[in-house]
Enzyme design. Sequence first.
Site, PDB file in Angstrom:
ATOM      1  N   SER A 161      -0.443   6.631   7.569  1.00  0.00           N
ATOM      2  CA  SER A 161       0.317   6.088   6.436  1.00  0.00           C
ATOM      3  C   SER A 161       1.281   5.009   6.897  1.00  0.00           C
ATOM      4  O   SER A 161       2.188   5.264   7.699  1.00  0.00           O
ATOM      5  CB  SER A 161       1.107   7.209   5.748  1.00  0.00           C
ATOM      6  OG  SER A 161       2.107   6.646   4.930  1.00  0.00           O
TER       7      SER A 161
ATOM      8  N   ASP B  58      -6.315   1.063  -0.713  1.00  0.00           N
ATOM      9  CA  ASP B  58      -5.981   0.779  -2.117  1.00  0.00           C
ATOM     10  C   ASP B  58      -7.157   0.189  -2.892  1.00  0.00           C
ATOM     11  O   ASP B  58      -7.068  -0.016  -4.099  1.00  0.00           O
ATOM     12  CB  ASP B  58      -4.803  -0.196  -2.193  1.00  0.00           C
ATOM     13  CG  ASP B  58      -3.503   0.454  -1.721  1.00  0.00           C
ATOM     14  OD1 ASP B  58      -3.409   1.698  -1.757  1.00  0.00           O
ATOM     15  OD2 ASP B  58      -2.593  -0.287  -1.314  1.00  0.00           O
TER      16      ASP B  58
HETATM   17  C1  S3P Z   1       1.547   0.757   1.428  1.00  0.00           C
HETATM   18  C2  S3P Z   1       0.860   1.678   2.168  1.00  0.00           C
HETATM   19  C3  S3P Z   1      -0.246   2.479   1.623  1.00  0.00           C
HETATM   20  C4  S3P Z   1      -0.776   1.908   0.318  1.00  0.00           C
HETATM   21  C5  S3P Z   1       0.325   1.500  -0.611  1.00  0.00           C
HETATM   22  C6  S3P Z   1       1.214   0.460   0.026  1.00  0.00           C
HETATM   23  C7  S3P Z   1       2.656   0.027   2.056  1.00  0.00           C
HETATM   24  O1  S3P Z   1       0.219   3.786   1.370  1.00  0.00           O
HETATM   25  O2  S3P Z   1      -1.622   2.837  -0.308  1.00  0.00           O
HETATM   26  O3  S3P Z   1      -0.205   0.983  -1.809  1.00  0.00           O
HETATM   27  O4  S3P Z   1       3.116  -0.978   1.489  1.00  0.00           O
HETATM   28  O5  S3P Z   1       3.092   0.443   3.144  1.00  0.00           O
HETATM   29  P1  S3P Z   1       0.197   4.933   2.486  1.00  0.00           P
HETATM   30  O6  S3P Z   1       1.159   4.569   3.528  1.00  0.00           O
HETATM   31  O7  S3P Z   1       0.588   6.174   1.744  1.00  0.00           O
HETATM   32  O8  S3P Z   1      -1.219   4.980   2.981  1.00  0.00           O
END
Ligand code: S3P
Length: 453
Positions: A179, A331
Amino acid sequence: MNAITPDSPPRARSFRIAPGGTLRGEVRVPGDKSISHRAIMLGALADGETVVTGFLEGADSLATLAAFRAMGVEIEGPDAGRVRIRGVGLHGLTAPAAPLDVGNAGTAMRLLCGLLAGQRFASTLVGDASLSRRPMRRVTEPLAQMGASIETTAAGTAPLLIRPVPRLTPIDYAMPVASAQVKSCLLLAGLYADGTSCITEPAVTRDHTERMLATFGCPVQRDGRKVCIRGGSRLTAPPDGVPVAVPADISSAAFFLVGASIAEDADLLLPAVGLNPTRIGVLNILEAMGARLTITNHHDSGAEPVADIRVQSAGLKGIEIPAVQVPLAIDEFPALFIAAACAEGETLLTGAEELRVKESDRIAVMAAGLGALGVETEVLPDGIRIQGRGGRSLGGGSIDSHGDHRIAMAFAMAALRAEAPLLVQDCENVNTSFPGFARLAAGAGLGIEEHVA
Ligand code: S3P
């Protein structure tokens, strides 16, 4: 197949899309959401004035902007994507008078949580119904290991009550989930810790925070999947006349990449799209499915690589999506599921349990919508199997997006291959990431109309 009947009245905002048609010409999609959030956050914490261009004027990034205004940061704009931030320095934020409401924005809540854990004042983060269901322990647990004081609901969800602590201790943390939000949250908290914090990711995730920290004169040290940041590092606004330029969002471009791939006789140019290697899973997957993508004019826009993408109609085929592509396209799966539904043969996605805790449960909600259009799917705990319809059309009817912006836009594109009109309901949140989506899509040829009840 369900029909559009008076029994299914549109909720607040809906899209009605005529079946068929194509996409042609040039579409400039708005600025990258992830990078827009980070530009406001780092600009606010920097010494000096930062100018941002290409800022996404969507509800999510505007919520971040409003949160920093509420903590005493002077911000001019946005005006046609231009924002000027008078940075207050690492310790210059002031206590907000009320809870900070970040709406639907998971990135704002998780990144702010790390940043606020290091402040000398208490704060509360709240969000909308969807965000209030999403897991926050993934950030509050490692922050607690750093000594932060954060209260969640019993379910580990927002509201998040953050109390000041005398000091944060550095952390050496191996993230259990891939993440970027968790990584970025801990990097921001690490700025306030007494020493060097290191975070190891189980798979490569988007690295916009690391790139932007370097732009602000605070490079993180990277060793393979481990990134380290030194507490107390000051951020410095880029020199006068050097804006933080936000590229077009590849996640928004994804709807058009899929739409033009599945439509007949399509030929679309998407200029200056961000092509950060940690975000290009959608291109890799579409190419493996047989998409016709031509990428030209590679250059850098500040710390981020960009290029023009031309996409033309193609006969897609189903594939087994490689596990390494999952975090790089995390996403884009709503759009990719539409591509899979129109492909010849089966597409299999596994290792994507994270999709269940996005703005909606994207596996369940997409499977329900695809089912309504006559597409056979098998829902798996961590993914989905989709039987592509190949040359056969999709059905029409009514789709509930469950307030998930990306699901609404993905199904809008599905109409290009439908045999009857589509009504996509509950589309208000398209404004979180892609204001003007319907207008831009209509300009390229999609028969879309927006209705507000
Ligand atoms: C993001 C990370 C992703 C993504 C989100 C934006 C970011 O989430 O799905 O739309 O800007 O760091 P995760 O870190 O939960 O995978």
